[in-house]
Design a protein around this motif. Structure first.
Motif, PDB file in Angstrom:
ATOM      1  N   LEU A 155       0.854  -1.191   0.000  1.00  0.00           N
ATOM      2  CA  LEU A 155       0.000   0.000   0.000  1.00  0.00           C
ATOM      3  C   LEU A 155       0.883   1.231   0.000  1.00  0.00           C
ATOM      4  O   LEU A 155       1.817   1.330   0.801  1.00  0.00           O
ATOM      5  N   LEU A 156       0.591   2.189  -0.883  1.00  0.00           N
ATOM      6  CA  LEU A 156       1.304   3.465  -0.900  1.00  0.00           C
ATOM      7  C   LEU A 156       0.541   4.485  -0.068  1.00  0.00           C
ATOM      8  O   LEU A 156      -0.678   4.652  -0.230  1.00  0.00           O
ATOM      9  N   ALA A 157       1.263   5.170   0.807  1.00  0.00           N
ATOM     10  CA  ALA A 157       0.692   6.265   1.595  1.00  0.00           C
ATOM     11  C   ALA A 157       1.525   7.510   1.317  1.00  0.00           C
ATOM     12  O   ALA A 157       2.729   7.534   1.606  1.00  0.00           O
ATOM     13  N   LEU A 158       0.910   8.529   0.753  1.00  0.00           N
ATOM     14  CA  LEU A 158       1.613   9.762   0.388  1.00  0.00           C
ATOM     15  C   LEU A 158       1.207  10.909   1.299  1.00  0.00           C
ATOM     16  O   LEU A 158       0.087  10.956   1.807  1.00  0.00           O
ATOM     17  N   GLY A 159       2.149  11.834   1.456  1.00  0.00           N
ATOM     18  CA  GLY A 159       1.857  13.044   2.225  1.00  0.00           C
ATOM     19  C   GLY A 159       2.127  12.910   3.704  1.00  0.00           C
ATOM     20  O   GLY A 159       1.727  13.773   4.489  1.00  0.00           O
ATOM     21  N   ILE A 160       2.820  11.847   4.117  1.00  0.00           N
ATOM     22  CA  ILE A 160       3.143  11.666   5.536  1.00  0.00           C
ATOM     23  C   ILE A 160       4.629  11.362   5.692  1.00  0.00           C
ATOM     24  O   ILE A 160       5.281  10.861   4.783  1.00  0.00           O
ATOM     25  N   THR A 161       5.147  11.677   6.881  1.00  0.00           N
ATOM     26  CA  THR A 161       6.533  11.332   7.219  1.00  0.00           C
ATOM     27  C   THR A 161       6.594  10.323   8.361  1.00  0.00           C
ATOM     28  O   THR A 161       7.670   9.837   8.694  1.00  0.00           O
ATOM     29  N   LEU A 206      -3.348   2.212  -4.254  1.00  0.00           N
ATOM     30  CA  LEU A 206      -3.140   0.768  -4.360  1.00  0.00           C
ATOM     31  C   LEU A 206      -2.154   0.520  -5.495  1.00  0.00           C
ATOM     32  O   LEU A 206      -2.488   0.692  -6.670  1.00  0.00           O
ATOM     33  N   PRO A 207      -0.911   0.128  -5.175  1.00  0.00           N
ATOM     34  CA  PRO A 207       0.089  -0.076  -6.231  1.00  0.00           C
ATOM     35  C   PRO A 207       0.046  -1.487  -6.796  1.00  0.00           C
ATOM     36  O   PRO A 207      -0.265  -2.449  -6.079  1.00  0.00           O
ATOM     37  N   HIS A 208       0.349  -1.601  -8.089  1.00  0.00           N
ATOM     38  CA  HIS A 208       0.384  -2.893  -8.796  1.00  0.00           C
ATOM     39  C   HIS A 208      -0.593  -3.897  -8.165  1.00  0.00           C
ATOM     40  O   HIS A 208      -0.192  -4.986  -7.726  1.00  0.00           O
ATOM     41  N   PRO A 209      -1.882  -3.554  -8.099  1.00  0.00           N
ATOM     42  CA  PRO A 209      -2.822  -4.352  -7.295  1.00  0.00           C
ATOM     43  C   PRO A 209      -3.105  -5.748  -7.805  1.00  0.00           C
ATOM     44  O   PRO A 209      -3.549  -6.606  -7.027  1.00  0.00           O
ATOM     45  N   TYR A 210      -2.852  -6.006  -9.086  1.00  0.00           N
ATOM     46  CA  TYR A 210      -3.210  -7.317  -9.638  1.00  0.00           C
ATOM     47  C   TYR A 210      -2.006  -8.070 -10.191  1.00  0.00           C
ATOM     48  O   TYR A 210      -2.150  -8.922 -11.055  1.00  0.00           O
ATOM     49  N   HIS A 211      -0.826  -7.753  -9.663  1.00  0.00           N
ATOM     50  CA  HIS A 211       0.375  -8.459 -10.076  1.00  0.00           C
ATOM     51  C   HIS A 211       0.612  -9.627  -9.131  1.00  0.00           C
ATOM     52  O   HIS A 211       0.771  -9.454  -7.921  1.00  0.00           O
ATOM     53  N   GLN A 212       0.667 -10.812  -9.696  1.00  0.00           N
ATOM     54  CA  GLN A 212       0.743 -12.044  -8.914  1.00  0.00           C
ATOM     55  C   GLN A 212       1.993 -12.123  -8.045  1.00  0.00           C
ATOM     56  O   GLN A 212       1.947 -12.610  -6.916  1.00  0.00           O
ATOM     57  N   TRP A 213       3.132 -11.611  -8.559  1.00  0.00           N
ATOM     58  CA  TRP A 213       4.400 -11.789  -7.854  1.00  0.00           C
ATOM     59  C   TRP A 213       4.921 -10.498  -7.238  1.00  0.00           C
ATOM     60  O   TRP A 213       6.075 -10.453  -6.816  1.00  0.00           O
ATOM     61  N   ARG A 214       4.091  -9.469  -7.169  1.00  0.00           N
ATOM     62  CA  ARG A 214       4.562  -8.176  -6.661  1.00  0.00           C
ATOM     63  C   ARG A 214       3.731  -7.701  -5.471  1.00  0.00           C
ATOM     64  O   ARG A 214       3.585  -6.518  -5.251  1.00  0.00           O
ATOM     65  N   HIS A 215       3.202  -8.631  -4.700  1.00  0.00           N
ATOM     66  CA  HIS A 215       2.443  -8.301  -3.495  1.00  0.00           C
ATOM     67  C   HIS A 215       1.231  -7.436  -3.808  1.00  0.00           C
ATOM     68  O   HIS A 215       0.959  -6.449  -3.123  1.00  0.00           O
ATOM     69  N   GLY A 216       0.498  -7.821  -4.845  1.00  0.00           N
ATOM     70  CA  GLY A 216      -0.703  -7.088  -5.232  1.00  0.00           C
ATOM     71  C   GLY A 216      -1.866  -7.393  -4.288  1.00  0.00           C
ATOM     72  O   GLY A 216      -2.333  -8.533  -4.220  1.00  0.00           O
ATOM     73  N   VAL A 217      -2.327  -6.374  -3.580  1.00  0.00           N
ATOM     74  CA  VAL A 217      -3.402  -6.563  -2.608  1.00  0.00           C
ATOM     75  C   VAL A 217      -4.699  -7.000  -3.287  1.00  0.00           C
ATOM     76  O   VAL A 217      -5.482  -7.777  -2.733  1.00  0.00           O
ATOM     77  N   GLY A 218      -4.931  -6.502  -4.495  1.00  0.00           N
ATOM     78  CA  GLY A 218      -6.190  -6.777  -5.183  1.00  0.00           C
ATOM     79  C   GLY A 218      -6.433  -8.249  -5.464  1.00  0.00           C
ATOM     80  O   GLY A 218      -7.578  -8.662  -5.635  1.00  0.00           O
ATOM     81  N   ILE A 219      -5.370  -9.043  -5.495  1.00  0.00           N
ATOM     82  CA  ILE A 219      -5.516 -10.477  -5.742  1.00  0.00           C
ATOM     83  C   ILE A 219      -6.135 -11.166  -4.536  1.00  0.00           C
ATOM     84  O   ILE A 219      -6.983 -12.051  -4.665  1.00  0.00           O
ATOM     85  N   LYS A 220      -5.731 -10.742  -3.334  1.00  0.00           N
ATOM     86  CA  LYS A 220      -6.217 -11.383  -2.113  1.00  0.00           C
ATOM     87  C   LYS A 220      -7.487 -10.730  -1.558  1.00  0.00           C
ATOM     88  O   LYS A 220      -8.303 -11.396  -0.919  1.00  0.00           O
ATOM     89  N   LEU A 221      -7.613  -9.413  -1.771  1.00  0.00           N
ATOM     90  CA  LEU A 221      -8.744  -8.676  -1.202  1.00  0.00           C
ATOM     91  C   LEU A 221      -9.479  -7.925  -2.308  1.00  0.00           C
ATOM     92  O   LEU A 221      -9.043  -6.855  -2.738  1.00  0.00           O
ATOM     93  N   LYS A 222     -10.583  -8.463  -2.749  1.00  0.00           N
ATOM     94  CA  LYS A 222     -11.325  -7.834  -3.838  1.00  0.00           C
ATOM     95  C   LYS A 222     -11.890  -6.480  -3.443  1.00  0.00           C
ATOM     96  O   LYS A 222     -12.121  -5.623  -4.300  1.00  0.00           O
ATOM     97  N   THR A 223     -12.134  -6.258  -2.152  1.00  0.00           N
ATOM     98  CA  THR A 223     -12.724  -4.997  -1.699  1.00  0.00           C
ATOM     99  C   THR A 223     -11.679  -3.937  -1.353  1.00  0.00           C
ATOM    100  O   THR A 223     -12.036  -2.824  -0.985  1.00  0.00           O
ATOM    101  N   ALA A 224     -10.392  -4.273  -1.483  1.00  0.00           N
ATOM    102  CA  ALA A 224      -9.342  -3.332  -1.094  1.00  0.00           C
ATOM    103  C   ALA A 224      -9.440  -2.024  -1.865  1.00  0.00           C
ATOM    104  O   ALA A 224      -9.235  -0.931  -1.314  1.00  0.00           O
ATOM    105  N   ILE A 225      -9.772  -2.112  -3.136  1.00  0.00           N
ATOM    106  CA  ILE A 225      -9.821  -0.927  -3.991  1.00  0.00           C
ATOM    107  C   ILE A 225     -10.871   0.073  -3.519  1.00  0.00           C
ATOM    108  O   ILE A 225     -10.765   1.280  -3.762  1.00  0.00           O
ATOM    109  N   SER A 226     -11.884  -0.406  -2.801  1.00  0.00           N
ATOM    110  CA  SER A 226     -12.977   0.474  -2.378  1.00  0.00           C
ATOM    111  C   SER A 226     -12.585   1.427  -1.259  1.00  0.00           C
ATOM    112  O   SER A 226     -13.275   2.416  -1.019  1.00  0.00           O
ATOM    113  N   VAL A 227     -11.469   1.166  -0.567  1.00  0.00           N
ATOM    114  CA  VAL A 227     -11.109   1.987   0.592  1.00  0.00           C
ATOM    115  C   VAL A 227      -9.895   2.881   0.351  1.00  0.00           C
ATOM    116  O   VAL A 227      -9.455   3.587   1.257  1.00  0.00           O
ATOM    117  N   VAL A 228      -9.332   2.859  -0.867  1.00  0.00           N
ATOM    118  CA  VAL A 228      -8.199   3.728  -1.166  1.00  0.00           C
ATOM    119  C   VAL A 228      -8.660   4.957  -1.957  1.00  0.00           C
ATOM    120  O   VAL A 228      -9.802   5.024  -2.410  1.00  0.00           O
TER     121      VAL A 228
END
Length: 222
Positions: free
Chosen positions: A71-77, A102-124
């Motif tokens: 997960l990418l979080a921008l604007g914070i330190t 949500l970065p590279h959400p559907y990439h199988q080998w790049r820790h894509g959240v969208g593969i495991k959590l279909k609802t993840a996209i709704s909260v970003v």
């Protein structure tokens, strides 16, 4: 329209190959107005970059390793602990006021959240619909389709781990050149996505380098 690369790693990432200064120099040479430094599980690189005089605006950020993916979080330190549940990480990041992508959400080998959590996209707040580090573009296209379905803005990122590839993922943002304006414009969907693929040889070289590092780490732990 500001030219932005919203997903960049430096040597503060465990797999980053270039120093912050080199990243900023390449961003300037590539004609970028804005970059987000999003090292893995640390904001130290972004904080360091904020202290460097450069015509390129730096948005501090972090790529967080959640239990289900990145997960990418921008604007914070502030740093957010890795290994937490994705939705708990989202809650913490939102409390800190972060823009969530949500970065590279559907990439199988790049820790894509969208593969495991279909609802993840709704909260970003936005979806990385172009990531330059793909051998083929199918996962980028799927991210674009899902972003459209959920009415989420699309952004792009080079996901550069070497300064040579900064700017390969380009988000055009209709905003003034300050962090708040850029973040608000992204949330409002005032974005256009551009980019080109990182050369395959560079991608495979780094993948092999990371594999050797992991194997070496396991051997030394024995």
């Amino acid at each position: 329209m500001l030219k932005c690369d919203l997903h960049i790693h430096t040597s503060f990432s465990r797999d980053g190959e270039s120093g912050v200064e080199d990243v900023l120099k390449k961003a300037e040479a590539a004609g970028l107005d804005v970059i987000a430094i999003t090292d893995h599980d640390t904001t130290k690189g972004a904080i360091y970059a904020l202290g460097i005089d450069s015509p390129v605006l730096v948005i501090p950020g972090i790529e967080i390793s959640t239990r289900q993916g990145h997960l990418l979080a921008l604007g914070i330190t502030e740093e957010i602990p890795k290994g937490l549940d994705f939705f708990e990480t989202v809650r913490i990041a939102k409390e800190l006021g972060a823009l969530l992508i949500l970065p590279h959400p559907y990439h199988q080998w790049r820790h894509g959240v969208g593969i495991k959590l279909k609802t993840a996209i709704s909260v970003v707040d936005a979806v990385e619909c172009f990531n330059s580090r793909y051998i083929v573009g199918a996962a980028n296209k799927k991210a674009g389709r899902k972003a459209k379905f959920y009415e989420k803005p699309c952004v792009a990122g080079s996901d550069a781990h070497n300064a040579r590839f900064v700017g390969y993922g380009l988000t055009l943002v209709d905003a003034d050149k300050n962090v708040d304006s850029v973040i608000n414009a992204i949330i409002a969907g005032k974005t256009e996505v551009r980019g080109k693929m990182t050369p395959l040889r560079a991608y495979t070289h780094q993948s092999w380098r990371n594999t050797k590092r992991k194997i070496s780490g396991r051997v030394h732990k024995r």
